[in-house]
Motif scaffolding. Structure first.
Motif, PDB file in Angstrom:
ATOM      1  N   LEU A 119       0.949  -1.279  -0.011  1.00 27.85           N
ATOM      2  CA  LEU A 119       0.119   0.069  -0.117  1.00 27.85           C
ATOM      3  C   LEU A 119       0.961   1.409   0.005  1.00 27.85           C
ATOM      4  O   LEU A 119       2.090   1.484   0.620  1.00 27.85           O
ATOM      5  CB  LEU A 119      -1.043  -0.104   1.436  1.00 27.85           C
ATOM      6  CG  LEU A 119      -1.839  -1.113   1.359  1.00 27.85           C
ATOM      7  CD1 LEU A 119      -2.587  -1.277   2.540  1.00 27.85           C
ATOM      8  CD2 LEU A 119      -2.892  -1.154   0.367  1.00 27.85           C
ATOM      9  N   ASN A 120       0.414   2.180  -0.898  1.00 30.63           N
ATOM     10  CA  ASN A 120       1.164   3.338  -0.822  1.00 30.63           C
ATOM     11  C   ASN A 120       0.246   4.696  -0.585  1.00 30.63           C
ATOM     12  O   ASN A 120      -0.550   4.907  -1.396  1.00 30.63           O
ATOM     13  CB  ASN A 120       1.832   3.584  -2.196  1.00 30.63           C
ATOM     14  CG  ASN A 120       2.656   5.084  -2.209  1.00 30.63           C
ATOM     15  OD1 ASN A 120       3.051   5.528  -1.142  1.00 30.63           O
ATOM     16  ND2 ASN A 120       2.506   5.457  -3.423  1.00 30.63           N
ATOM     17  N   PHE A 121      -0.155   5.346   0.554  1.00 27.84           N
ATOM     18  CA  PHE A 121      -0.512   6.315   0.916  1.00 27.84           C
ATOM     19  C   PHE A 121       0.063   7.746   0.775  1.00 27.84           C
ATOM     20  O   PHE A 121       1.334   7.748   0.936  1.00 27.84           O
ATOM     21  CB  PHE A 121      -0.902   6.300   2.422  1.00 27.84           C
ATOM     22  CG  PHE A 121      -2.111   4.993   2.607  1.00 27.84           C
ATOM     23  CD1 PHE A 121      -3.337   5.018   2.533  1.00 27.84           C
ATOM     24  CD2 PHE A 121      -1.474   3.889   3.102  1.00 27.84           C
ATOM     25  CE1 PHE A 121      -4.268   4.071   2.784  1.00 27.84           C
ATOM     26  CE2 PHE A 121      -2.321   2.849   3.213  1.00 27.84           C
ATOM     27  CZ  PHE A 121      -3.733   2.929   3.028  1.00 27.84           C
ATOM     28  N   LYS A 122      -0.600   8.691   0.768  1.00 33.27           N
ATOM     29  CA  LYS A 122      -0.197  10.022   0.285  1.00 33.27           C
ATOM     30  C   LYS A 122       0.440  10.556   1.738  1.00 33.27           C
ATOM     31  O   LYS A 122       1.433  11.117   1.905  1.00 33.27           O
ATOM     32  CB  LYS A 122      -1.186  11.093  -0.117  1.00 33.27           C
ATOM     33  CG  LYS A 122      -0.655  12.382  -0.326  1.00 33.27           C
ATOM     34  CD  LYS A 122      -1.433  13.512  -0.903  1.00 33.27           C
ATOM     35  CE  LYS A 122      -1.157  14.756  -1.159  1.00 33.27           C
ATOM     36  NZ  LYS A 122      -2.072  15.592  -1.906  1.00 33.27           N
ATOM     37  N   GLU A 123      -0.144  10.218   2.681  1.00 32.47           N
ATOM     38  CA  GLU A 123       0.125  10.839   4.056  1.00 32.47           C
ATOM     39  C   GLU A 123       1.562  10.176   4.709  1.00 32.47           C
ATOM     40  O   GLU A 123       1.787   8.955   4.131  1.00 32.47           O
ATOM     41  CB  GLU A 123      -0.885  10.104   5.229  1.00 32.47           C
ATOM     42  CG  GLU A 123      -2.324  10.739   5.092  1.00 32.47           C
ATOM     43  CD  GLU A 123      -3.399  10.367   3.934  1.00 32.47           C
ATOM     44  OE1 GLU A 123      -4.406  10.810   3.866  1.00 32.47           O
ATOM     45  OE2 GLU A 123      -2.712   9.346   3.287  1.00 32.47           O
ATOM     46  N   GLN A 124       2.390  10.764   5.117  1.00 32.88           N
ATOM     47  CA  GLN A 124       3.848  10.434   5.554  1.00 32.88           C
ATOM     48  C   GLN A 124       3.892   9.968   6.920  1.00 32.88           C
ATOM     49  O   GLN A 124       4.876   9.311   7.330  1.00 32.88           O
ATOM     50  CB  GLN A 124       4.653  11.424   4.998  1.00 32.88           C
ATOM     51  CG  GLN A 124       4.621  11.678   3.753  1.00 32.88           C
ATOM     52  CD  GLN A 124       5.837  12.626   3.130  1.00 32.88           C
ATOM     53  OE1 GLN A 124       6.165  13.487   4.036  1.00 32.88           O
ATOM     54  NE2 GLN A 124       6.451  12.638   1.928  1.00 32.88           N
ATOM     55  N   ASN A 125       2.899  10.358   7.859  1.00 29.75           N
ATOM     56  CA  ASN A 125       3.044   9.983   9.208  1.00 29.75           C
ATOM     57  C   ASN A 125       1.805   9.473   9.709  1.00 29.75           C
ATOM     58  O   ASN A 125       0.664  10.361   9.918  1.00 29.75           O
ATOM     59  CB  ASN A 125       3.461  11.404  10.092  1.00 29.75           C
ATOM     60  CG  ASN A 125       4.949  11.980   9.833  1.00 29.75           C
ATOM     61  OD1 ASN A 125       5.754  11.209  10.274  1.00 29.75           O
ATOM     62  ND2 ASN A 125       5.095  12.917   8.928  1.00 29.75           N
ATOM     63  N   PHE A 126       1.670   8.290   9.979  1.00 28.47           N
ATOM     64  CA  PHE A 126       0.344   7.603  10.242  1.00 28.47           C
ATOM     65  C   PHE A 126       0.456   6.376  11.204  1.00 28.47           C
ATOM     66  O   PHE A 126       1.659   5.861  11.055  1.00 28.47           O
ATOM     67  CB  PHE A 126      -0.718   7.366   9.275  1.00 28.47           C
ATOM     68  CG  PHE A 126      -0.130   6.433   8.191  1.00 28.47           C
ATOM     69  CD1 PHE A 126      -0.294   5.246   8.303  1.00 28.47           C
ATOM     70  CD2 PHE A 126       0.483   6.993   7.024  1.00 28.47           C
ATOM     71  CE1 PHE A 126       0.309   4.102   7.290  1.00 28.47           C
ATOM     72  CE2 PHE A 126       0.846   6.184   5.939  1.00 28.47           C
ATOM     73  CZ  PHE A 126       0.894   4.635   6.414  1.00 28.47           C
ATOM     74  N   ASP A 127      -0.232   5.989  11.919  1.00 29.25           N
ATOM     75  CA  ASP A 127      -0.467   4.691  12.760  1.00 29.25           C
ATOM     76  C   ASP A 127      -1.787   4.223  12.800  1.00 29.25           C
ATOM     77  O   ASP A 127      -2.545   4.573  13.757  1.00 29.25           O
ATOM     78  CB  ASP A 127       0.132   5.058  14.152  1.00 29.25           C
ATOM     79  CG  ASP A 127       0.453   3.512  14.895  1.00 29.25           C
ATOM     80  OD1 ASP A 127       0.248   2.524  14.234  1.00 29.25           O
ATOM     81  OD2 ASP A 127       0.969   3.615  16.132  1.00 29.25           O
ATOM     82  N   TRP A 128      -2.040   3.242  11.998  1.00 24.62           N
ATOM     83  CA  TRP A 128      -3.405   2.838  11.526  1.00 24.62           C
ATOM     84  C   TRP A 128      -3.433   1.343  11.615  1.00 24.62           C
ATOM     85  O   TRP A 128      -2.603   0.650  11.652  1.00 24.62           O
ATOM     86  CB  TRP A 128      -3.892   3.107  10.336  1.00 24.62           C
ATOM     87  CG  TRP A 128      -3.851   4.575   9.849  1.00 24.62           C
ATOM     88  CD1 TRP A 128      -3.997   5.542  10.740  1.00 24.62           C
ATOM     89  CD2 TRP A 128      -3.890   5.151   8.583  1.00 24.62           C
ATOM     90  NE1 TRP A 128      -3.943   6.911  10.092  1.00 24.62           N
ATOM     91  CE2 TRP A 128      -3.732   6.778   8.835  1.00 24.62           C
ATOM     92  CE3 TRP A 128      -3.363   4.969   7.390  1.00 24.62           C
ATOM     93  CZ2 TRP A 128      -3.719   7.563   7.770  1.00 24.62           C
ATOM     94  CZ3 TRP A 128      -3.179   5.610   6.142  1.00 24.62           C
ATOM     95  CH2 TRP A 128      -3.325   7.033   6.425  1.00 24.62           C
ATOM     96  N   ARG A 129      -4.830   0.821  11.973  1.00 23.85           N
ATOM     97  CA  ARG A 129      -4.951  -0.243  12.278  1.00 23.85           C
ATOM     98  C   ARG A 129      -6.050  -0.960  10.996  1.00 23.85           C
ATOM     99  O   ARG A 129      -6.853   0.070  10.674  1.00 23.85           O
ATOM    100  CB  ARG A 129      -6.151  -0.688  13.547  1.00 23.85           C
ATOM    101  CG  ARG A 129      -5.004  -0.557  14.657  1.00 23.85           C
ATOM    102  CD  ARG A 129      -4.108  -1.601  15.099  1.00 23.85           C
ATOM    103  NE  ARG A 129      -3.186  -1.234  16.172  1.00 23.85           N
ATOM    104  CZ  ARG A 129      -2.473  -2.041  16.655  1.00 23.85           C
ATOM    105  NH1 ARG A 129      -2.145  -3.538  16.407  1.00 23.85           N
ATOM    106  NH2 ARG A 129      -1.727  -1.870  17.847  1.00 23.85           N
TER     107      ARG A 129
END
Length: 409
Positions: A119-129
């Motif tokens: 997966l490649n998201f635009k967001e650079q800082n995240f911590d998701w489930r």
């Protein structure tokens, strides 16, 4: 005896002497026992790696017959894992919001099995489930991954991303990704794969000593490993005892040189891996095949407390030679020649014709190759006084002749 026969015999003797002289350019040898087929394999012992060139180009197989010394061709094989990755074509058909978060639905364009999604998201800082489900008709969904964690951190000191989904083989027409997040994530791209790996054959290397120190000035943990002997290294596994989340930049080096100075020994290190030690995945770090005995691992803690290192294991791929033996001879493996170059054998071009099932030869203990001492040519006069005496006599004789010539004139 004809001239042709004499020349042929002279050629054979010359070849034998040349090959014998070639063996003497190497430092070590090991007997290869029970050679009774055309093809055999030879497993390289760990003790060999500390006495060969870094590219292993100074390995040779020689055979001694009653009348000749022959060279047996071989292929060097590194028994690393084999990876096959097949990209699966798909379309993103839905991007919707639900009560639990945001959904992304993938429709495969063929009936393929997949076991990995990047997966490649635009967001650079995240911590998701996230949660991953599969379905054949979009009516009944089956859970593949549940409460799976993905993360990305990017700042001045850290650039870390963990957005790869690994799961058992799954064959569905539709896959649905649920990101449990209040704000809508922007999925820029995704790749679906069928990832197959054939495990390699590893050798576990014994660690003689392990010293761990905390460098408060660098804000780093320094781990020095001293192995039992120089070996080929391709993987390190670091077992961290802490249960809290962490991600620390890490550098792996090996001692490549040393210089003795007035203040003691000064060591030079070469970096073989830069990575991130983290709590999201197994901390196994693959490196290029490197021959080393002393390793240094630097964990950069920043302002965090040092981690508790429970254990470290060092592994290397098994190396083997596949050789062709066409004549009856006493064969040996020789090595240890800094001037040797990589051999060029025909069998490298016909690798597919080599039999699969090969008998492993028993390899003997290491022996030092004794060099024939060249007789030192003794000077005509070992004592310099004799030389000076003869020079004096010559000068007296020449002087006498000169005086006679002067008297006559």
């Amino acid at each position: 005896m004809t001239l042709t026969t004499r020349l042929f015999i002279g050629f054979l003797i010359g070849c034998t002497l040349f090959c014998g002289a070639q063996i003497e350019t190497y430092n070590y040898k090991r007997a290869l026992n029970e050679v009774n087929d055309e093809w055999h394999k030879v497993a390289l012992p760990d003790a060999v790696f500390g006495k060969v060139k870094s590219d292993l180009s100074d390995l040779r197989i020689y055979g001694i017959t009653k009348t000749d010394t022959i060279e047996a061709p071989y292929l060097l094989q590194v028994l690393s894992e084999k990876i096959v990755s097949k990209t699966i074509s798909f379309d993103i058909i839905n991007k919707t919001k639900g009560a639990n978060g945001y959904y992304f639905t993938f429709q495969l364009n063929s009936e393929d099995i997949i076991n990995q999604i990047h997966l490649n998201f635009k967001e650079q800082n995240f911590d998701w489930r996230i949660e991953l489900q599969g379905s054949q008709n979009q009516q009944e969904w089956f859970t593949i991954l549940e409460d799976y964690r993905i993360m990305s951190i990017k700042n001045e000191t850290t650039d870390f991303k963990f957005t790869k989904l690994d799961f058992p083989d799954a064959k569905y027409r539709f896959f649905r990704l649920l990101v449990k997040q209040k704000d809508q994530p922007e999925l820029q791209s995704a790749q679906l794969f069928k990832y197959e790996i054939t495990e390699g054959s590893f050798v576990n290397h014994a660690i003689k000593t392990m010293a761990i120190t905390d460098d408060k000035k660098q804000k780093a943990t320094i781990i020095n490993l001293d192995l039992e002997q120089s070996v080929s290294i391709s993987q390190l596994h670091i077992d961290v005892g802490n249960t809290f989340d962490y991600y620390r930049p890490l550098k792996i080096e090996y001692k490549s040189d040393s210089i003795k100075t007035e203040k003691g020994w000064k060591y030079s290190y070469t970096t073989i891996k830069n990575a991130t030690l983290n709590s999201l995945e197994a901390n196994r770090f693959k490196t290029s095949n490197t021959i080393a005995k002393d390793l240094k691992i630097t964990i950069y803690n920043g302002d965090n407390q040092p981690l508790t290192i429970k254990d470290i294991s060092v592994k290397g791929y098994e190396h083997q030679l596949v050789g062709r033996f066409t004549e009856l001879a006493n064969y040996m493996l020789v090595y240890g020649n800094p001037a040797a170059r990589t051999p060029n054998y025909d069998i490298a071009k016909f690798e597919t014709k080599i039999p699969k099932a090969l008998k492993t030869l028993k390899i003997g203990a290491e022996q030092v190759i004794i060099k024939q001492k060249q007789e030192k040519v003794k000077p005509l006069f070992e004592n310099s006084y004799w030389l000076w005496a003869i020079i004096g006599i010559v000068i007296l004789i020449l002087g006498g002749f000169t005086l006679k010539m002067l008297k006559k004139s």
